[in-house]
Design a protein around this motif. Sequence first.
Motif, PDB file in Angstrom:
ATOM      1  N   ASP A   1       1.266   5.471   6.339  1.00  0.00           N
ATOM      2  CA  ASP A   1       0.141   5.898   7.023  1.00  0.00           C
ATOM      3  C   ASP A   1      -0.552   7.197   6.035  1.00  0.00           C
ATOM      4  O   ASP A   1      -0.264   7.349   4.902  1.00  0.00           O
ATOM      5  CB  ASP A   1       0.197   6.601   8.155  1.00  0.00           C
ATOM      6  CG  ASP A   1       0.962   7.763   8.396  1.00  0.00           C
ATOM      7  OD1 ASP A   1       1.624   8.488   7.218  1.00  0.00           O
ATOM      8  OD2 ASP A   1       1.727   8.217   9.623  1.00  0.00           O
ATOM      9  N   PHE A   2      -1.539   7.811   6.579  1.00  0.00           N
ATOM     10  CA  PHE A   2      -2.281   8.854   5.798  1.00  0.00           C
ATOM     11  C   PHE A   2      -1.505  10.054   5.367  1.00  0.00           C
ATOM     12  O   PHE A   2      -2.037  10.699   4.867  1.00  0.00           O
ATOM     13  CB  PHE A   2      -3.606   9.027   6.436  1.00  0.00           C
ATOM     14  CG  PHE A   2      -3.341   9.906   7.689  1.00  0.00           C
ATOM     15  CD1 PHE A   2      -3.607  11.406   7.640  1.00  0.00           C
ATOM     16  CD2 PHE A   2      -2.909   9.514   8.868  1.00  0.00           C
ATOM     17  CE1 PHE A   2      -3.593  12.244   8.744  1.00  0.00           C
ATOM     18  CE2 PHE A   2      -2.762  10.259  10.209  1.00  0.00           C
ATOM     19  CZ  PHE A   2      -3.089  11.939   9.908  1.00  0.00           C
ATOM     20  N   ARG A   3      -0.188  10.328   6.144  1.00  0.00           N
ATOM     21  CA  ARG A   3       0.614  11.424   5.762  1.00  0.00           C
ATOM     22  C   ARG A   3       1.704  10.900   5.068  1.00  0.00           C
ATOM     23  O   ARG A   3       2.512  11.545   4.512  1.00  0.00           O
ATOM     24  CB  ARG A   3       1.227  11.873   6.967  1.00  0.00           C
ATOM     25  CG  ARG A   3       0.176  12.521   7.727  1.00  0.00           C
ATOM     26  CD  ARG A   3       0.841  12.909   9.176  1.00  0.00           C
ATOM     27  NE  ARG A   3       1.110  11.453   9.991  1.00  0.00           N
ATOM     28  CZ  ARG A   3       1.311  11.163  11.211  1.00  0.00           C
ATOM     29  NH1 ARG A   3       0.916  12.560  12.030  1.00  0.00           N
ATOM     30  NH2 ARG A   3       1.435  10.225  11.812  1.00  0.00           N
ATOM     31  N   GLY A   4       1.837   9.727   4.319  1.00  0.00           N
ATOM     32  CA  GLY A   4       2.781   9.028   3.735  1.00  0.00           C
ATOM     33  C   GLY A   4       4.208   8.580   4.353  1.00  0.00           C
ATOM     34  O   GLY A   4       5.229   8.235   3.907  1.00  0.00           O
ATOM     35  N   ALA A   5       3.968   8.527   5.761  1.00  0.00           N
ATOM     36  CA  ALA A   5       5.035   8.366   6.672  1.00  0.00           C
ATOM     37  C   ALA A   5       5.123   6.598   6.954  1.00  0.00           C
ATOM     38  O   ALA A   5       3.890   5.995   7.064  1.00  0.00           O
ATOM     39  CB  ALA A   5       4.886   8.915   8.149  1.00  0.00           C
ATOM     40  N   LEU A   6       6.263   5.953   7.358  1.00  0.00           N
ATOM     41  CA  LEU A   6       6.234   4.654   7.436  1.00  0.00           C
ATOM     42  C   LEU A   6       5.676   4.399   8.840  1.00  0.00           C
ATOM     43  O   LEU A   6       5.939   5.322   9.551  1.00  0.00           O
ATOM     44  CB  LEU A   6       7.747   4.173   7.239  1.00  0.00           C
ATOM     45  CG  LEU A   6       8.214   4.055   5.968  1.00  0.00           C
ATOM     46  CD1 LEU A   6       9.816   3.958   6.146  1.00  0.00           C
ATOM     47  CD2 LEU A   6       7.670   3.191   5.178  1.00  0.00           C
TER      48      LEU A   6
END
Length: 193
Positions: A119-124
């Motif tokens: 996602d936009f935070r770098g989380a899966l």
Amino acid sequence: MAKLYFYYSSMNAGKSTTLLQSSFNYRERGMATMLWTAAIDDRYDAGHITSRIGLEAQAHVFDPDTDLRTAILEQHGNAPIACVLIDEAQFLTADQVLQLARICDESDIPVLCYGLRTDFRGALFEGSAHLLGLADSLSEIKAVCDCGRKATMNLRVDSAGRAVRDGAQTQIGGNDSYIALCRRHFMARLREG
């Protein structure tokens, strides 16, 4: 033995185009495919997979409550399906990924999933995390950052083009809301302002 495939990338890498081409290849040889897309993605016509270059096809829609295995086996019982193709696979639930694995293992139907990894935070995303863990084959589709490097991150931006750091994991949008960047430029944009 059929396999579960996960084709992942950042935004603007051509995932939907590749999915539609794969479906066309099967259909051109007289084999039926079953296409699925997430109900939450309302950028285009509901029940359609649409690529940015203008290709599109009708698709079934799934939401978190959809029993994919039952729906796929029901259609397969009416007319054999050679392949199942899933767009926006990041929106699958963990249970739906397990259902798709069972379709491969028990019904010998290959399943090709296309989606974002993070996602936009770098989380899966939930679906992506489980596909990364269960898929027989993982393939990255390449996108390009403004600098020419491989884009692996999805930067969410506001209407003024500023990086968004907080918010709900899912916000449907295209080039107006997201920019595909390499990790270096993604991190630099998050540190701005």
